[in-house]
Design a protein around this motif. Structure first.
Motif, PDB file in Angstrom:
ATOM      1  N   GLU A  36      56.270 141.063  72.975  1.00  7.86           N
ATOM      2  CA  GLU A  36      56.824 141.698  71.793  1.00  7.86           C
ATOM      3  C   GLU A  36      57.010 140.481  70.666  1.00  7.86           C
ATOM      4  O   GLU A  36      56.638 140.464  69.352  1.00  7.86           O
ATOM      5  N   LEU A  37      57.510 139.402  71.089  1.00  9.97           N
ATOM      6  CA  LEU A  37      57.863 138.281  69.991  1.00  9.97           C
ATOM      7  C   LEU A  37      56.468 137.739  69.477  1.00  9.97           C
ATOM      8  O   LEU A  37      56.493 137.353  68.341  1.00  9.97           O
ATOM      9  N   VAL A  38      55.581 137.289  70.331  1.00 15.23           N
ATOM     10  CA  VAL A  38      54.422 136.825  69.769  1.00 15.23           C
ATOM     11  C   VAL A  38      53.682 138.072  68.995  1.00 15.23           C
ATOM     12  O   VAL A  38      53.182 137.468  68.005  1.00 15.23           O
ATOM     13  N   THR A  39      53.425 139.235  69.371  1.00 19.71           N
ATOM     14  CA  THR A  39      52.952 140.122  68.644  1.00 19.71           C
ATOM     15  C   THR A  39      53.479 140.191  67.400  1.00 19.71           C
ATOM     16  O   THR A  39      52.824 140.269  66.113  1.00 19.71           O
ATOM     17  N   ASN A  40      54.894 140.252  67.234  1.00 23.36           N
ATOM     18  CA  ASN A  40      55.508 140.309  66.059  1.00 23.36           C
ATOM     19  C   ASN A  40      55.247 139.201  65.112  1.00 23.36           C
ATOM     20  O   ASN A  40      55.037 139.467  63.758  1.00 23.36           O
ATOM     21  N   ALA A  41      55.006 137.780  65.597  1.00 25.55           N
ATOM     22  CA  ALA A  41      54.695 136.690  64.904  1.00 25.55           C
ATOM     23  C   ALA A  41      53.335 136.742  64.458  1.00 25.55           C
ATOM     24  O   ALA A  41      52.887 136.360  63.414  1.00 25.55           O
ATOM     25  N   VAL A  42      52.407 137.113  65.161  1.00 27.02           N
ATOM     26  CA  VAL A  42      50.976 137.548  64.687  1.00 27.02           C
ATOM     27  C   VAL A  42      50.796 138.649  63.621  1.00 27.02           C
ATOM     28  O   VAL A  42      50.320 138.395  62.588  1.00 27.02           O
ATOM     29  N   VAL A  43      51.437 139.893  63.787  1.00 23.96           N
ATOM     30  CA  VAL A  43      51.494 140.750  62.819  1.00 23.96           C
ATOM     31  C   VAL A  43      52.023 140.773  61.550  1.00 23.96           C
ATOM     32  O   VAL A  43      51.794 141.173  60.525  1.00 23.96           O
ATOM     33  N   HIS A  44      53.379 139.913  61.560  1.00 21.86           N
ATOM     34  CA  HIS A  44      54.478 140.000  60.563  1.00 21.86           C
ATOM     35  C   HIS A  44      54.680 138.591  59.802  1.00 21.86           C
ATOM     36  O   HIS A  44      55.056 138.633  58.653  1.00 21.86           O
ATOM     37  N   ALA A  45      54.405 137.508  60.568  1.00 24.25           N
ATOM     38  CA  ALA A  45      54.765 136.287  60.196  1.00 24.25           C
ATOM     39  C   ALA A  45      53.669 136.245  58.616  1.00 24.25           C
ATOM     40  O   ALA A  45      52.579 136.167  58.803  1.00 24.25           O
ATOM     41  N   ASP A  46      54.445 136.024  57.378  1.00 20.18           N
ATOM     42  CA  ASP A  46      53.855 136.153  56.133  1.00 20.18           C
ATOM     43  C   ASP A  46      53.147 134.836  55.523  1.00 20.18           C
ATOM     44  O   ASP A  46      52.660 135.027  54.582  1.00 20.18           O
ATOM     45  N   ARG A  47      52.941 133.905  56.389  1.00 21.54           N
ATOM     46  CA  ARG A  47      52.375 132.630  55.665  1.00 21.54           C
ATOM     47  C   ARG A  47      51.351 132.139  56.290  1.00 21.54           C
ATOM     48  O   ARG A  47      51.355 131.373  57.448  1.00 21.54           O
ATOM     49  N   GLY A  48      50.122 132.335  56.113  1.00 23.37           N
ATOM     50  CA  GLY A  48      48.998 131.747  56.486  1.00 23.37           C
ATOM     51  C   GLY A  48      48.497 131.827  57.752  1.00 23.37           C
ATOM     52  O   GLY A  48      48.914 132.568  58.563  1.00 23.37           O
ATOM     53  N   ARG A  49      47.891 130.930  58.183  1.00 23.94           N
ATOM     54  CA  ARG A  49      47.367 130.931  59.644  1.00 23.94           C
ATOM     55  C   ARG A  49      47.747 129.650  60.637  1.00 23.94           C
ATOM     56  O   ARG A  49      47.617 129.262  61.372  1.00 23.94           O
ATOM     57  N   THR A  50      49.272 129.346  60.147  1.00 21.55           N
ATOM     58  CA  THR A  50      49.939 128.227  60.803  1.00 21.55           C
ATOM     59  C   THR A  50      50.236 128.610  62.255  1.00 21.55           C
ATOM     60  O   THR A  50      50.454 129.679  62.619  1.00 21.55           O
ATOM     61  N   PRO A  51      49.860 127.778  63.036  1.00 21.34           N
ATOM     62  CA  PRO A  51      49.901 128.058  64.633  1.00 21.34           C
ATOM     63  C   PRO A  51      51.440 128.523  65.186  1.00 21.34           C
ATOM     64  O   PRO A  51      52.326 128.488  64.454  1.00 21.34           O
ATOM     65  N   ILE A  52      51.350 129.346  66.039  1.00 18.71           N
ATOM     66  CA  ILE A  52      52.547 129.846  66.426  1.00 18.71           C
ATOM     67  C   ILE A  52      52.925 128.847  68.058  1.00 18.71           C
ATOM     68  O   ILE A  52      52.074 128.877  68.770  1.00 18.71           O
ATOM     69  N   ARG A  53      54.232 128.577  68.039  1.00 18.94           N
ATOM     70  CA  ARG A  53      54.589 127.930  69.117  1.00 18.94           C
ATOM     71  C   ARG A  53      55.341 128.723  70.331  1.00 18.94           C
ATOM     72  O   ARG A  53      56.565 129.272  69.892  1.00 18.94           O
ATOM     73  N   LEU A  54      55.180 128.962  71.355  1.00 17.79           N
ATOM     74  CA  LEU A  54      55.775 129.509  72.332  1.00 17.79           C
ATOM     75  C   LEU A  54      56.453 128.656  73.359  1.00 17.79           C
ATOM     76  O   LEU A  54      55.905 127.770  73.722  1.00 17.79           O
ATOM     77  N   ARG A  55      57.872 128.701  73.589  1.00 16.41           N
ATOM     78  CA  ARG A  55      58.344 127.632  74.426  1.00 16.41           C
ATOM     79  C   ARG A  55      59.133 128.333  75.115  1.00 16.41           C
ATOM     80  O   ARG A  55      60.023 129.518  74.904  1.00 16.41           O
ATOM     81  N   LEU A  56      59.249 128.308  76.719  1.00 12.31           N
ATOM     82  CA  LEU A  56      60.224 128.724  77.547  1.00 12.31           C
ATOM     83  C   LEU A  56      61.368 127.549  78.011  1.00 12.31           C
ATOM     84  O   LEU A  56      60.671 126.613  78.431  1.00 12.31           O
ATOM     85  N   VAL A  57      62.500 127.983  78.260  1.00  7.63           N
ATOM     86  CA  VAL A  57      63.511 126.964  78.559  1.00  7.63           C
ATOM     87  C   VAL A  57      64.651 127.580  79.542  1.00  7.63           C
ATOM     88  O   VAL A  57      64.705 129.168  79.417  1.00  7.63           O
ATOM     89  N   THR A  58      65.323 127.200  80.575  1.00  8.24           N
ATOM     90  CA  THR A  58      66.056 127.651  81.262  1.00  8.24           C
ATOM     91  C   THR A  58      67.470 126.958  81.092  1.00  8.24           C
ATOM     92  O   THR A  58      67.491 125.791  80.746  1.00  8.24           O
TER      93      THR A  58
END
Length: 161
Positions: free
Chosen positions: A55-77
Motif C-alpha cells: 500500500e505505501l509503495v503503491t501510493n508513492a508510485v501513483v501519487h507522489a507528485d514530483r518527478g522520478r526521484t527514487p523511493i526508499r523503503l526502510r524497515l526498523v524494529t
C-alpha cells in the motif's frame, strides 16, 4: 542508536534494512520481495507487513507528485513495534489520507483504511526537513504495550532532532 525516553517508554530503533526503488509500478513487487527477505518467511506478521509495504509503495508510485526521484523503503524494529517507512518525492499537496470509501466495488480508495486498521491507527506522514520529499510510516504493534501513534510521532521527532 541512542535510546530516547518519552515518558512511558524508551525509543530505540534497530534497522532491518532498506532498499531504493524506482518510481514505477514494478517497484511494488520488488519492495514486497525485499520486505519478505528482511522479516523472514516465518515472521508472524509477514502478511500484514507485505500488505503495508504494498500500500505505501503503491501510493508513492501513483501519487507522489514530483518527478522520478527514487523511493526508499526502510524497515526498523523497536521492542514493541515493527515500522515500515517509505520516503518518497511527495509534498503536502498529495499527502496520503484515509478516505471514506463507500463503494466497496471501487477499484481504489481503501488501502490506507486497511493499513490503519492493521496498525491500530499507528501510521502517519510528514514532510522531510529539506522539503525534498515526504516520509510515510506505519507501525505494527509487536506487544500489548506498543505506544500510540502520537507517542511514536513524538519519539521519532525527538530522535531526528
Amino acid at each position: 542508536m541512542i535510546p530516547i525516553t518519552n515518558g512511558h517508554f524508551t525509543w530505540k530503533e534497530t534497522p532491518l534494512g532498506e532498499v531504493l526503488l524506482e518510481k514505477t509500478p514494478a517497484s511494488v513487487g520488488v519492495a514486497r520481495a525485499r520486505a519478505l527477505d528482511l522479516v523472514g518467511q516465518d515472521h508472524p506478521a509477514k502478511d500484514d507487513v507485505l500488505l503495508i509495504v504494498s500500500e505505501l509503495v503503491t501510493n508513492a508510485v501513483v501519487h507522489a507528485d514530483r518527478g522520478r526521484t527514487p523511493i526508499r523503503l526502510r524497515l526498523v524494529t523497536t521492542v514493541d513495534l515493527l515500522v515500515v517507512e517509505v520516503h518518497d518525492p511527495g509534498s503536502l499537496f498529495d499527502a496520503p489520507r484515509v478516505t471514506d470509501a463507500q463503494d466497496v466495488c471501487a477499484p481504489a480508495g481503501r488501502g490506507l483504511n486497511l493499513v490503519s486498521i492493521i496498525c491500530g491507527g499507528r501510521w502517519g506522514s510528514s514532510l522531510l526537513d529539506d522539503r525534498q520529499g515526504r516520509l510515510v510510516w506505519a507501525a505494527l504493534p509487536r506487544t500489548d504495550d506498543a505506544p500510540s501513534a502520537y507517542e511514536i510521532f513524538v519519539a521519532r521527532r525527538q530522535r531526528a532532532a
